[in-house]
Design a protein around this motif. Structure first.
Motif, short mmCIF file in Angstrom:
data_model
loop_
_atom_site.label_atom_id
_atom_site.label_comp_id
_atom_site.label_asym_id
_atom_site.label_seq_id
_atom_site.Cartn_x
_atom_site.Cartn_y
_atom_site.Cartn_z
N PHE A 106 -11.59 2.08 -3.20
CA PHE A 106 -12.70 2.66 -3.82
C PHE A 106 -13.40 1.82 -4.96
CE2 PHE A 106 -13.44 6.60 -1.65
CZ PHE A 106 -12.29 7.12 -1.47
N VAL A 107 -12.29 1.12 -5.58
CA VAL A 107 -12.78 0.13 -6.55
C VAL A 107 -13.39 -1.24 -6.09
CG1 VAL A 107 -11.93 -0.78 -8.82
CG2 VAL A 107 -11.29 1.39 -8.45
N PHE A 108 -12.56 -1.56 -5.04
CA PHE A 108 -12.74 -3.02 -4.79
C PHE A 108 -13.46 -3.08 -3.27
CE2 PHE A 108 -10.92 -5.25 -8.34
CZ PHE A 108 -9.54 -4.45 -8.78
N LYS A 109 -13.75 -1.86 -2.69
CA LYS A 109 -14.30 -1.76 -1.37
C LYS A 109 -13.32 -2.40 -0.46
CE LYS A 109 -17.92 -1.02 -3.96
NZ LYS A 109 -17.87 -1.05 -5.23
N GLU A 110 -12.07 -2.42 -0.52
CA GLU A 110 -11.19 -3.33 0.21
C GLU A 110 -10.97 -2.29 1.30
OE1 GLU A 110 -8.39 -5.97 -1.83
OE2 GLU A 110 -7.05 -4.70 -0.87
N VAL A 111 -11.26 -2.67 2.54
CA VAL A 111 -11.00 -1.69 3.85
C VAL A 111 -9.79 -2.55 4.37
CG1 VAL A 111 -11.72 -1.11 6.07
CG2 VAL A 111 -13.26 -1.36 4.24
N THR A 112 -8.55 -1.81 4.45
CA THR A 112 -7.33 -2.17 5.46
C THR A 112 -6.92 -1.00 6.04
OG1 THR A 112 -5.22 -2.94 4.90
CG2 THR A 112 -6.33 -2.07 3.12
N VAL A 113 -6.02 -1.39 7.02
CA VAL A 113 -5.31 -0.22 7.99
C VAL A 113 -4.56 0.32 7.23
CG1 VAL A 113 -3.56 -1.66 9.10
CG2 VAL A 113 -5.00 -0.05 10.42
N SER A 114 -3.85 -0.53 6.03
CA SER A 114 -3.00 0.27 5.09
C SER A 114 -3.27 1.77 4.66
CB SER A 114 -2.78 -0.58 3.86
OG SER A 114 -2.63 -2.07 4.19
N VAL A 115 -4.63 2.04 4.38
CA VAL A 115 -4.90 3.14 3.73
C VAL A 115 -4.60 4.19 4.72
CG1 VAL A 115 -7.42 3.08 4.43
CG2 VAL A 115 -6.60 3.94 2.10
N LEU A 116 -4.52 3.78 5.99
CA LEU A 116 -4.25 5.16 7.05
C LEU A 116 -2.89 5.06 7.38
CD1 LEU A 116 -7.25 4.50 9.26
CD2 LEU A 116 -6.86 6.33 7.79
N VAL A 117 -2.34 3.58 7.63
CA VAL A 117 -0.77 3.68 7.93
C VAL A 117 0.06 4.39 7.10
CG1 VAL A 117 0.86 2.07 8.73
CG2 VAL A 117 -1.45 1.84 9.65
N PHE A 118 -0.21 3.95 5.60
CA PHE A 118 0.97 4.36 4.75
C PHE A 118 0.97 5.81 4.58
CE2 PHE A 118 2.07 0.03 3.97
CZ PHE A 118 1.17 -0.54 3.04
N PRO A 119 0.07 6.60 4.63
CA PRO A 119 0.03 8.04 4.59
C PRO A 119 0.53 8.40 6.03
CG PRO A 119 -2.35 7.47 4.24
CD PRO A 119 -1.46 6.31 4.28
N ALA A 120 0.34 7.81 7.13
CA ALA A 120 0.80 8.25 8.51
C ALA A 120 2.18 8.28 8.46
CB ALA A 120 0.10 7.57 9.47
N CYS A 121 2.61 7.08 8.18
CA CYS A 121 4.24 6.95 8.03
C CYS A 121 5.03 7.98 7.25
CB CYS A 121 4.71 5.45 7.54
SG CYS A 121 4.20 4.31 8.71
N LEU A 122 4.27 8.22 5.94
CA LEU A 122 4.93 9.04 5.25
C LEU A 122 5.16 10.69 5.48
CD1 LEU A 122 5.60 9.44 2.01
CD2 LEU A 122 3.12 9.73 1.51
N ILE A 123 3.78 10.91 6.28
CA ILE A 123 3.72 12.21 6.91
C ILE A 123 4.68 12.40 8.00
CG2 ILE A 123 2.46 13.81 8.21
CD1 ILE A 123 0.11 12.66 6.48
N LEU A 124 5.10 11.26 8.81
CA LEU A 124 5.80 11.31 9.69
C LEU A 124 7.41 11.48 9.10
CD1 LEU A 124 5.26 10.46 12.59
CD2 LEU A 124 6.55 8.45 12.38
N GLU A 125 7.49 10.78 8.11
CA GLU A 125 8.92 10.89 7.58
C GLU A 125 9.14 12.21 6.80
OE1 GLU A 125 9.34 7.72 4.72
OE2 GLU A 125 9.03 6.09 6.13
N LEU A 126 8.10 12.59 6.37
CA LEU A 126 8.56 13.90 5.36
C LEU A 126 8.38 15.15 6.31
CD1 LEU A 126 7.42 12.66 1.99
CD2 LEU A 126 9.83 12.76 2.97
N LEU A 127 7.36 15.18 7.08
CA LEU A 127 7.21 16.25 7.72
C LEU A 127 7.78 16.54 9.25
CD1 LEU A 127 3.47 16.95 7.08
CD2 LEU A 127 5.39 17.92 5.78
#
Lengths: 210, 322
Positions: B191-212
């Motif tokens: 949102f601040v630097f308009k930096e588009v990277t796959v991280s913004v999807l992969v990190f939460p996906a991994c997090l959800i996988l791990e915790l849920l």
């Protein structure tokens, strides 16, 4: 006593298997990342050592006053993601030393912007296909703006970098208008860019010595 | 300490951590993330991160050791309070599961300890006997028993071995704390630097996988919990204590195990071995909230057993909360 969390034979075997698999995979994959050719904060330890210590805490990135330190993306390397690199598209490094002060695991050592042997970030190299001065002699701003007077203009007003003075601060790359004033040709490289010491030695050092 | 206060204070501390991280990004203040949090050269370093970095680089880092020492001292005082008061993992999990399902994460065979005596005096005696037996056992036996009791210690050992072999901090790649703040930073930079990277999807996906998907991360896997648990067993203050003059188990005709059922660490305060099990207590306050008779308190006093005799209880429960 029963917490349901005692070590059982099954959990022991499972853990051993996972650890063995991880260690085996990492043993194969990690040296590749440990030798990666990546721009690191000034004074950073050699890449294998940096890679061993960085815990991706984001302190250096958040402390950087010019915001030139950015986290690496997953696309640039799964093992390297979240570790700091430099992005000179809008900012340069002022060698303020804050990143070294805040790093909790000592990944970053001392650096001296006036001594190219003391932890410089890298070396600026001119990309002749993109540099406006090489194309039509219409620019020379990097030579004007270099804070260390490491860039001079030759007889045709084209920039020449003195690798003995350049510390890779990135001011030249940040100010270079090459890809703004030309039609976009699909690459993101400007007329001048900072490369790592290693890359400089491999690709440019011999030709610069002439 | 009262029920609602605990929940409020926990929300406050957890929010404070997030606010600090965001302020750090917004004002270039270098505060960091829970991986290493602090101001300037004063910081608290994640003990696991510090250990991994030292092992992977084969170097002793005095600054890291100092910071880890502070964490150890804090753990000796408040036990595994980090888990309930600072760690984002339970928060992330509850965002997706809601309160009710936290209870359902217990398997049927968990927390089915024997229902125990209905007489307060014998229950207290049983707990005290366990404490004495533990103290009298030889040191080596005590260490082995403590080590075997927590399978997360295997994960901790495995992570350290892997870091030594591979040469970089392995667990930091998958740590839910790292992934949570990796997501926060990626979103910020989007949102601040308009930096588009796959991280913004992969990190939460991994997090959800791990915790849920694998719900029992905290209970079965977390090596940070294992590390803190080594020292938390000595933290006898701020533990929940049951007032036996009010608790249904001892005063009523029914048996009551609500506290054990809601505990995220499946601790049964009525169990004879409570003093050992309470090493896992994260001071989350869920038992206090759930007790139908509000018979549980957290007090500043040091206590090895989890039950308070009726005569002593009248002094504690009627005194103003600390």
């Amino acid at each position: 006593m029963s917490s349901g969390r005692e070590i059982t034979r099954r959990s022991f075997m499972a853990t051993c298997t996972v650890v063995a698999a991880t260690a085996a995979t990492g043993f194969v994959v990690a040296p590749h990342s440990a030798q990666a050719d990546v721009l690191r904060p000034p004074g950073a330890l050699a890449e294998p050592e940096f890679f061993a210590r960085c815990i991706h805490c984001y302190r250096c990135i958040s402390a950087c006053p010019t915001d030139v330190l950015v986290p690496m993306h997953l696309e640039e390397g799964v093992l390297q993601a979240r570790s700091p690199t430099l992005d000179f598209s809008e900012a340069s490094c002022t060698y303020c030393d804050l990143c070294r002060q805040v790093c909790p695991t000592g990944c970053i050592g001392p650096s001296d912007p006036n001594d190219t042997a003391q932890g410089r970030i890298g070396v600026a190299v001119v990309i002749r296909e993109n540099c406006l001065a090489f194309i039509d002699g219409s620019c020379g701003i990097c030579a004007q703006r270099c804070p260390y007077e490491a860039i001079s203009l030759d007889t045709f007003n084209r920039p020449v970098v003195d690798a003995g003075l350049c510390n890779g601060c990135g001011e030249c790359e940040a100010i270079c208008p090459a890809h703004v004033l030309r039609a976009f040709n699909g690459n993101r490289t400007r007329g001048i860019e900072v490369v790592t010491e290693r890359r400089y030695q491999e690709v440019w050092a011999s030709s610069d010595a002439e | 300490m009262q029920n609602r206060r605990i929940r409020l204070l926990r929300t406050l501390t957890l929010s404070l951590v997030l606010v600090a991280v965001l302020a750090s990004l917004a004002f270039d203040s270098g505060i960091g993330t829970p991986s290493a949090l602090g101001i300037g050269e004063f910081f608290l370093l994640c003990p696991l991160g510090g250990l991994e970095a030292m092992i992977a680089s084969r170097t002793l880092l005095p600054v890291a050791l100092l910071s880890m020492g502070v964490v150890v001292v804090l753990t000796l005082t408040v036990g595994r309070a980090w888990c309930a008061w600072g760690c984002p993992a339970p928060v992330v999990r509850s965002l997706f599961t809601g309160k009710g399902k936290a209870v359902a994460s217990h398997d049927a065979d968990d927390a089915q300890s024997p229902l125990g005596p209905k007489d307060a005096a014998s229950a207290i005696a049983a707990q005290q006997a366990h404490v004495s037996r533990t103290r009298e056992a030889p040191l080596l036996e005590r260490i082995l028993k403590a080590a075997k009791s927590d399978r997360r210690l295997m994960v901790l050992a495995g992570v350290l071995v892997a870091s030594a072999v591979i040469g970089f901090p392995v667990f930091c790649l998958v740590c839910p704390i790292g992934l949570t703040f990796g997501t926060v930073v990626s979103l910020w930079r989007l949102f601040v630097f308009k930096e588009v990277t796959v991280s913004v999807l992969v990190f939460p996906a991994c997090l959800i996988l791990e915790l849920l998907v694998y719900r029992k991360w905290c209970m079965n896997l977390c090596p940070i919990a294992a590390f803190l648990g080594i020292f938390a067993r000595f933290a006898t203050r701020f533990r929940p204590i049951v007032d036996t003059s009010t608790c249904i188990q001892y005063t009523g005709s029914a048996t009551c195990r609500v506290c054990a059922k809601v505990c995220p660490e499946t601790i049964d305060l009525h169990d004879a071995a409570a003093s050992s099990i309470l090493a896992d207590c994260t001071r989350c306050g869920t038992c206090l909230e759930a007790c139908p008779k509000q018979a549980i308190r957290i007090t500043r006093q040091s206590s090895h057993i989890a039950l308070l005799a009726p005569d002593k209880a009248s002094n504690i429960s009627k005194s103003p909360p600390p």
